[in-house]
Design a protein around this motif. Structure first.
Motif, PDB file in Angstrom:
ATOM      1  N   HIS A 180      -9.380   2.862   0.531  1.00  0.00           N
ATOM      2  CA  HIS A 180      -8.892   1.878   0.290  1.00  0.00           C
ATOM      3  C   HIS A 180      -8.258   1.596  -1.601  1.00  0.00           C
ATOM      4  O   HIS A 180      -7.278   1.329  -1.662  1.00  0.00           O
ATOM      5  N   ILE A 181      -8.930   2.324  -1.851  1.00  0.00           N
ATOM      6  CA  ILE A 181      -8.708   2.730  -3.779  1.00  0.00           C
ATOM      7  C   ILE A 181      -7.316   3.681  -3.712  1.00  0.00           C
ATOM      8  O   ILE A 181      -6.441   3.061  -4.102  1.00  0.00           O
ATOM      9  N   LEU A 182      -6.779   4.042  -2.811  1.00  0.00           N
ATOM     10  CA  LEU A 182      -5.288   5.049  -2.304  1.00  0.00           C
ATOM     11  C   LEU A 182      -4.164   4.318  -2.226  1.00  0.00           C
ATOM     12  O   LEU A 182      -2.906   4.667  -2.354  1.00  0.00           O
ATOM     13  N   ARG A 183      -4.611   3.063  -1.783  1.00  0.00           N
ATOM     14  CA  ARG A 183      -3.544   2.503  -0.950  1.00  0.00           C
ATOM     15  C   ARG A 183      -2.639   1.582  -2.311  1.00  0.00           C
ATOM     16  O   ARG A 183      -3.374   1.355  -3.008  1.00  0.00           O
ATOM     17  N   PRO A 184      -1.137   2.460  -1.533  1.00  0.00           N
ATOM     18  CA  PRO A 184      -0.284   1.226  -2.811  1.00  0.00           C
ATOM     19  C   PRO A 184      -0.245   0.309  -2.889  1.00  0.00           C
ATOM     20  O   PRO A 184      -0.208  -0.148  -4.208  1.00  0.00           O
ATOM     21  N   GLU A 185      -0.979  -1.054  -2.254  1.00  0.00           N
ATOM     22  CA  GLU A 185      -0.958  -2.214  -2.721  1.00  0.00           C
ATOM     23  C   GLU A 185      -2.227  -2.042  -3.498  1.00  0.00           C
ATOM     24  O   GLU A 185      -2.229  -3.198  -4.868  1.00  0.00           O
ATOM     25  N   THR A 186      -2.925  -1.762  -3.512  1.00  0.00           N
ATOM     26  CA  THR A 186      -4.209  -1.642  -4.247  1.00  0.00           C
ATOM     27  C   THR A 186      -4.234  -1.897  -5.302  1.00  0.00           C
ATOM     28  O   THR A 186      -4.958  -1.766  -6.661  1.00  0.00           O
ATOM     29  N   GLN A 187      -3.340   0.351  -5.700  1.00  0.00           N
ATOM     30  CA  GLN A 187      -2.868   0.567  -6.330  1.00  0.00           C
ATOM     31  C   GLN A 187      -2.211  -0.482  -7.446  1.00  0.00           C
ATOM     32  O   GLN A 187      -2.117  -0.389  -8.930  1.00  0.00           O
ATOM     33  N   LYS A 188      -1.344  -0.712  -6.724  1.00  0.00           N
ATOM     34  CA  LYS A 188      -0.406  -2.019  -7.620  1.00  0.00           C
ATOM     35  C   LYS A 188      -1.205  -3.210  -8.161  1.00  0.00           C
ATOM     36  O   LYS A 188      -0.915  -3.731  -9.327  1.00  0.00           O
TER      37      LYS A 188
END
Ligand SMILES: CCCCCC/C=C\CC(=O)SCCNC(=O)CCNC(=O)[C@H](O)C(C)(C)COP(=O)(O)OP(=O)(O)OC[C@H]1O[C@@H](n2cnc3c(N)ncnc32)[C@H](O)[C@@H]1OP(=O)(O)O
Length: 289
Positions: A266-274
């Motif tokens: 979850h954390i590494l998803r680009p959307e989450t990072q953004k």
């Protein structure tokens, strides 16, 4: 990453009484991230989170916290009061720099497993626990508070689980800890809105048990809480608590690796990072305004 090896390095509690088999070696002796003060007369231990400026929760802090919990179990303390030694903040939650930008898998997995371990040790502790919320307690700060058995809070601060607005989905064991404190619909609303409540609102819905005006009052109320168990055999009290909390504990104990993997993905998803990135930037920018 070998999860089983990491989990072995953390302890896996095999019984409800957590085995004290993490050998405590302070990872940060020089920094003194946790201060412990045991009152020899009353047997009460005051544990202060001491990671300046805002007690954001890092891997090192979690490791030290677990070591302290093991020490207190060994010392058979009468009770523990958890508070902060930072001005105005109980804890600002997980250290966002552990989540962003793109943490290394190795560091993140260790971080997450020690977060789980800290929760297990606090949630299942054999001794009574009071959170003295002497400052803001968003997100992970609130997780620490709701894992204790009793909550006291100073006026005019904020508490709650604001993970959703930060782009994080609270994990099931965090939700379960909240459900254990609040009736279902209030818990769900607090989680889905991510709203932070002020002290009075938190008291009104039962998230905290008492409002106190200063530390002296907090210590007196804590003493009254601990005294309610003075005539109860310690083992019976501890086992009752642990069996009562068994389902919540079991849910995590059975799923530690998958919980960590899920959160990492979850954390590494680009959307989450953004989302986390712009939230963190807004925290920093607030100061400039
Ligand atoms: C799927 C599983 C999920 C499971 C559940 C996960 C559980 C928890 C998730 C989390 O905990 S995520 C973290 C969420 N935390 C927050 O949203 C709180 C953010 N912080 C604040 O709102 C404020 O800092 C405060 C706590 C209200 C204190 O305000 P104050 O004005 O006193 O201090 P600041 O100037 O804002 O902060 C000082 C300094 O610290 C930095 N900082 C603050 N919080 C964090 C943090 N959590 N991690 C890292 N750094 C933090 C802040 O940016 C300032 O830095 P500088 O500008 O001085 O460099």
């Amino acid at each position: 990453m070998n999860f089983s090896r990491l989990i072995k390095n953390c302890s896996i509690p095999s019984r409800w009484l957590l085995a004290n088999n993490i050998r405590y070696q302070s990872s940060s002796a020089a920094q003194n991230l946790i201060q412990v003060d045991i009152n020899e007369e009353t047997g009460v231990s005051v544990v202060s989170l001491n990671r300046k400026p805002v007690n954001s929760l890092s891997l090192e802090l979690f490791k030290d916290f677990c070591g302290v919990m093991d020490d207190l179990e060994r010392e058979k303390v009468r009770g523990m009061v958890l508070k902060s030694s930072c001005d105005n903040v109980f804890s600002s939650g997980l250290d966002i720099t552990e989540l962003y930008p793109n943490p290394s898998e190795e560091r993140f997995e260790a971080f997450w497993l020690w977060f789980q371990e800290s929760w297990l040790k606090l949630y299942a502790s054999s001794f009574p626990t009071v959170a003295f919320v002497n400052g803001h307690a968003p997100a992970g700060g609130c997780v620490f508070a709701i894992s204790c058995e009793y909550r006291l809070m100073l006026p005019y601060y904020k508490i709650g689980l604001n993970e959703a607005p930060v782009g994080i989905v609270a994990t099931e064991w965090v939700m379960n800890s909240l459900r254990a404190v609040l009736p279902g619909k209030n818990a769900e609303r607090l989680l889905t809105s991510g709203r932070l409540l002020d002290t009075q609102e938190a008291f009104d819905i039962g998230l905290i048990d008492q409002i106190v005006n200063n530390e002296e009052e907090a210590m007196a109320r804590s003493e009254e809480f601990f005294a309610t168990f003075d005539n109860v055999p310690k083992l019976a009290r501890a086992l009752t608590k642990q069996v009562y909390r068994k389902n919540d504990l079991n849910q995590l104990i059975k799923n530690r690796s998958s919980d960590a993997k899920q959160f990492l993905n979850h954390i590494l998803r680009p959307e989450t990072q953004k989302i986390i990135g712009s939230y963190f930037k807004s925290l920093k920018d607030r100061k400039k305004d």
